[in-house]
Design a protein around this motif. Structure first.
Motif, PDB file in Angstrom:
ATOM      1  N   MET A  80       0.831  -1.196   0.000  1.00 41.93           N
ATOM      2  CA  MET A  80       0.000   0.000   0.000  1.00 41.93           C
ATOM      3  C   MET A  80       0.867   1.248   0.000  1.00 41.93           C
ATOM      4  O   MET A  80       0.700   2.150  -0.784  1.00 41.93           O
ATOM      5  CB  MET A  80      -0.897  -0.028   1.238  1.00 41.93           C
ATOM      6  N   TRP A  81       1.828   1.289   0.936  1.00 39.47           N
ATOM      7  CA  TRP A  81       2.752   2.408   1.017  1.00 39.47           C
ATOM      8  C   TRP A  81       4.137   1.909   0.638  1.00 39.47           C
ATOM      9  O   TRP A  81       4.522   0.793   0.906  1.00 39.47           O
ATOM     10  CB  TRP A  81       2.799   2.963   2.435  1.00 39.47           C
ATOM     11  N   ALA A  82       4.906   2.802   0.056  1.00 39.12           N
ATOM     12  CA  ALA A  82       6.266   2.411  -0.297  1.00 39.12           C
ATOM     13  C   ALA A  82       7.189   2.425   0.905  1.00 39.12           C
ATOM     14  O   ALA A  82       8.242   1.831   0.881  1.00 39.12           O
ATOM     15  CB  ALA A  82       6.807   3.343  -1.382  1.00 39.12           C
ATOM     16  N   LYS A  83       6.818   3.124   1.966  1.00 43.66           N
ATOM     17  CA  LYS A  83       7.663   3.202   3.158  1.00 43.66           C
ATOM     18  C   LYS A  83       6.891   2.745   4.374  1.00 43.66           C
ATOM     19  O   LYS A  83       5.746   3.084   4.563  1.00 43.66           O
ATOM     20  CB  LYS A  83       8.166   4.628   3.358  1.00 43.66           C
ATOM     21  N   ALA A  84       7.556   1.971   5.235  1.00 43.74           N
ATOM     22  CA  ALA A  84       6.894   1.409   6.408  1.00 43.74           C
ATOM     23  C   ALA A  84       6.625   2.452   7.470  1.00 43.74           C
ATOM     24  O   ALA A  84       5.914   2.195   8.423  1.00 43.74           O
ATOM     25  CB  ALA A  84       7.754   0.291   6.999  1.00 43.74           C
ATOM     26  N   SER A  85       7.168   3.664   7.324  1.00 41.60           N
ATOM     27  CA  SER A  85       7.018   4.668   8.363  1.00 41.60           C
ATOM     28  C   SER A  85       5.678   5.397   8.304  1.00 41.60           C
ATOM     29  O   SER A  85       5.371   6.194   9.170  1.00 41.60           O
ATOM     30  CB  SER A  85       8.139   5.701   8.251  1.00 41.60           C
TER      31      SER A  85
ATOM     32  N   LEU B 248     -19.086   7.899 -12.572  1.00 39.11           N
ATOM     33  CA  LEU B 248     -17.712   7.930 -12.068  1.00 39.11           C
ATOM     34  C   LEU B 248     -16.899   8.983 -12.790  1.00 39.11           C
ATOM     35  O   LEU B 248     -17.003   9.154 -14.013  1.00 39.11           O
ATOM     36  CB  LEU B 248     -17.095   6.543 -12.243  1.00 39.11           C
ATOM     37  N   GLN B 249     -16.084   9.704 -12.020  1.00 39.68           N
ATOM     38  CA  GLN B 249     -15.122  10.647 -12.585  1.00 39.68           C
ATOM     39  C   GLN B 249     -13.727  10.285 -12.107  1.00 39.68           C
ATOM     40  O   GLN B 249     -13.483  10.149 -10.899  1.00 39.68           O
ATOM     41  CB  GLN B 249     -15.478  12.084 -12.189  1.00 39.68           C
ATOM     42  N   PHE B 250     -12.824  10.104 -13.061  1.00 38.45           N
ATOM     43  CA  PHE B 250     -11.447   9.697 -12.763  1.00 38.45           C
ATOM     44  C   PHE B 250     -10.629  10.917 -12.389  1.00 38.45           C
ATOM     45  O   PHE B 250     -10.576  11.906 -13.132  1.00 38.45           O
ATOM     46  CB  PHE B 250     -10.849   8.999 -13.981  1.00 38.45           C
ATOM     47  N   LEU B 251      -9.964  10.864 -11.223  1.00 40.22           N
ATOM     48  CA  LEU B 251      -9.167  11.988 -10.750  1.00 40.22           C
ATOM     49  C   LEU B 251      -7.711  11.874 -11.180  1.00 40.22           C
ATOM     50  O   LEU B 251      -7.054  12.891 -11.422  1.00 40.22           O
ATOM     51  CB  LEU B 251      -9.230  12.077  -9.222  1.00 40.22           C
ATOM     52  N   GLY B 252      -7.206  10.667 -11.258  1.00 42.48           N
ATOM     53  CA  GLY B 252      -5.818  10.450 -11.641  1.00 42.48           C
ATOM     54  C   GLY B 252      -5.172   9.402 -10.757  1.00 42.48           C
ATOM     55  O   GLY B 252      -5.785   8.874  -9.825  1.00 42.48           O
ATOM     56  N   GLU B 253      -3.926   9.088 -11.036  1.00 45.48           N
ATOM     57  CA  GLU B 253      -3.199   8.115 -10.226  1.00 45.48           C
ATOM     58  C   GLU B 253      -3.069   8.631  -8.800  1.00 45.48           C
ATOM     59  O   GLU B 253      -2.873   9.810  -8.566  1.00 45.48           O
ATOM     60  CB  GLU B 253      -1.805   7.869 -10.814  1.00 45.48           C
ATOM     61  N   GLY B 254      -3.171   7.726  -7.858  1.00 47.50           N
ATOM     62  CA  GLY B 254      -3.022   8.109  -6.468  1.00 47.50           C
ATOM     63  C   GLY B 254      -4.078   7.492  -5.579  1.00 47.50           C
ATOM     64  O   GLY B 254      -4.938   6.727  -6.027  1.00 47.50           O
ATOM     65  N   SER B 255      -4.009   7.823  -4.298  1.00 46.40           N
ATOM     66  CA  SER B 255      -4.937   7.335  -3.289  1.00 46.40           C
ATOM     67  C   SER B 255      -5.728   8.493  -2.720  1.00 46.40           C
ATOM     68  O   SER B 255      -5.335   9.654  -2.842  1.00 46.40           O
ATOM     69  CB  SER B 255      -4.173   6.632  -2.154  1.00 46.40           C
TER      70      SER B 255
ATOM     71  N   VAL C 106       8.430   8.943  -2.258  1.00 51.94           N
ATOM     72  CA  VAL C 106       8.088  10.328  -1.917  1.00 51.94           C
ATOM     73  C   VAL C 106       6.625  10.590  -2.226  1.00 51.94           C
ATOM     74  O   VAL C 106       6.125  10.239  -3.303  1.00 51.94           O
ATOM     75  CB  VAL C 106       8.989  11.306  -2.688  1.00 51.94           C
ATOM     76  N   GLN C 107       5.921  11.228  -1.274  1.00 52.59           N
ATOM     77  CA  GLN C 107       4.494  11.506  -1.449  1.00 52.59           C
ATOM     78  C   GLN C 107       4.284  12.933  -1.960  1.00 52.59           C
ATOM     79  O   GLN C 107       4.902  13.881  -1.467  1.00 52.59           O
ATOM     80  CB  GLN C 107       3.729  11.334  -0.135  1.00 52.59           C
ATOM     81  N   THR C 108       3.368  13.073  -2.917  1.00 43.48           N
ATOM     82  CA  THR C 108       2.968  14.376  -3.449  1.00 43.48           C
ATOM     83  C   THR C 108       1.528  14.635  -3.047  1.00 43.48           C
ATOM     84  O   THR C 108       0.645  13.829  -3.356  1.00 43.48           O
ATOM     85  CB  THR C 108       3.084  14.403  -4.985  1.00 43.48           C
ATOM     86  N   PRO C 109       1.213  15.732  -2.324  1.00 42.06           N
ATOM     87  CA  PRO C 109      -0.163  16.002  -1.885  1.00 42.06           C
ATOM     88  C   PRO C 109      -1.026  16.502  -3.044  1.00 42.06           C
ATOM     89  O   PRO C 109      -0.578  17.305  -3.869  1.00 42.06           O
ATOM     90  CB  PRO C 109       0.025  17.088  -0.819  1.00 42.06           C
TER      91      PRO C 109
ATOM     92  N   HIS D  24       5.697   8.222  -5.326  1.00 43.65           N
ATOM     93  CA  HIS D  24       6.637   7.887  -6.395  1.00 43.65           C
ATOM     94  C   HIS D  24       7.049   6.427  -6.245  1.00 43.65           C
ATOM     95  O   HIS D  24       7.454   5.996  -5.157  1.00 43.65           O
ATOM     96  CB  HIS D  24       7.861   8.791  -6.318  1.00 43.65           C
ATOM     97  N   PRO D  25       6.951   5.641  -7.310  1.00 43.49           N
ATOM     98  CA  PRO D  25       7.162   4.186  -7.185  1.00 43.49           C
ATOM     99  C   PRO D  25       8.562   3.780  -6.752  1.00 43.49           C
ATOM    100  O   PRO D  25       8.742   2.722  -6.148  1.00 43.49           O
ATOM    101  CB  PRO D  25       6.837   3.657  -8.588  1.00 43.49           C
TER     102      PRO D  25
END
Length: 372
Positions: free
Chosen positions: A1-6, A45-52, A73-76, A68-69
């Motif tokens: 789910m997340w790339a980092k365990a923190s 349905l409306q697609f917002l883009g890649e992300g959660s 790094v997370q982008t808000p 970022h895969p």
């Protein structure tokens, strides 16, 4: 789910990611509850883009993030009225940031990663777009983590612990009263999950009314065969959605419950280890996940979210893949989906478009005798 365990367990309960697919979900939700005469919404349905996604308000604003895969790094991100994602600004020197909640005015709170550690931040909307600011720190603290905001602009959060996750030393912030440590001011050592418009803070199995100073342990009032129920979200009426595991040492089963002040907890769903509670709106509707997205409408019952897609939307290739959903008081829903035709995959917002039509009655039926 997340790339980092923190990343925190708190935020993971709100983030919706891909699950095992619609087939498993229909097995879990194939037997609907008792429904009233009304029908549930049918959704376009409306697609917002890649992300959660991590939040939706009553103005059809959705906040989330993209990871970022390779770097983690997370982008808000923010979406307004179903438009594609826009990137939220980050504080000077921040290497990453992600939102955790928003209110109906569009004010967003979250966390930014700075050289000295994680810091709670607030994004404020204007005609020119969003600005971002760091929230103050408790005395002696170097890091903080915002977890929720209500429609009065009151914000709750906690210390950012060793792994950057919220831990203890909870705090309450308002522009009028400034920053207040819950431990120092009230003797309450807690990690808040959120705050409702009445100033009631939810922290796991407990609630604290900042107006009256009343502390209530709600988690212990659940069914005796379950461990204490940990709340995930609280609405304006004090209703809570939460989850708990069975006390059994051999069965790893988690279930979702809904709390009604004065009445206690009611079982909603959950018969596997994969059940998670997500969200509750002010109507008392609940979103959760169990190998797919489930939604419970007050007076209507429980449904697989994917089964409520408008026929044209489903025919266009859309399938709900999020393990849960978030919903506002208009019964608009934010989750994660995939399109088998276009290959698009990521965050979506579902908008009510009438009601689900009943299936056509079968024709050309006839009776024929057969041996017992």
């Amino acid at each position: 789910m997340w790339a980092k365990a923190s990343i925190s367990e708190f935020l993971m309960k709100r983030i919706l990611t891909s699950a095992l697919g619609l087939g498993s979900l229909l097995i879990l939700f194939g037997v609907p509850g008792v429904h009233a005469a009304d029908a549930p919404p049918a959704y376009t349905l409306q697609f917002l883009g890649e992300g959660s996604v991590v939040g939706i308000n009553n103005r059809t604003m959705v906040v989330g993030f993209r990871t970022h895969p390779s770097t983690g790094v997370q982008t808000p991100l923010v979406s307004v009225s179903g438009a594609p994602w826009s990137v939220l600004p980050t504080p000077a020197g921040a290497s990453a940031a992600f939102p955790t909640d928003l209110n109906d005015a569009g004010v967003v709170v979250g966390v930014a990663t700075l050289p000295g550690g994680r810091r709670a931040v607030r994004w404020i909307p204007s005609d020119a777009g969003y600005s971002v600011e760091l929230l103050p720190l408790l005395p002696g603290e170097l890091a903080s983590y915002a977890t929720g905001i209500n429609n009065l602009g009151e914000i709750v959060g906690a210390r950012a612990g060793i792994l950057g996750t919220p831990f203890g030393f909870g705090w309450f912030y308002s522009d009028a009263g400034g920053l207040v440590g819950l431990d120092a001011a009230y003797g309450w050592f807690a990690t808040p999950d959120g705050i409702n418009d009445g100033g009631v803070i939810l922290a796991g199995t407990q609630t604290f009314d900042t107006r009256t100073g009343t502390l209530t342990d709600v988690g212990l009032s659940g069914p005796t065969q379950y461990n204490p129920i940990g709340g995930v979200d609280i609405n304006a009426a004090g209703q809570i959605v939460g989850a708990a595991s069975l006390r059994s040492t051999s069965l790893n089963v988690v279930s979702v419950f809904k709390y009604q002040p004065g009445d206690g907890w009611t079982f909603l769903s959950g018969s596997s280890r994969y059940t998670v509670a997500n969200d509750i709106n002010n109507l008392g509707d609940v979103g959760w996940g169990e190998l797919g997205a489930g939604i419970s409408f007050v007076g209507l019952g429980n449904y697989a979210l994917g089964s409520l897609l408008d026929p044209a939307t489903a025919a266009a290739g859309w399938v709900i893949t999020g393990n849960g959903c978030l919903l506002n008081d208009l019964r608009e829903v934010a989750t994660v989906a995939r399109n088998s035709v276009t290959g698009q995959s990521g965050a979506v917002v579902l908008l009510p478009a009438g009601t689900v039509a009943p299936p056509d009655a079968p024709t050309n039926l006839f009776a024929a005798p057969h041996p017992a």
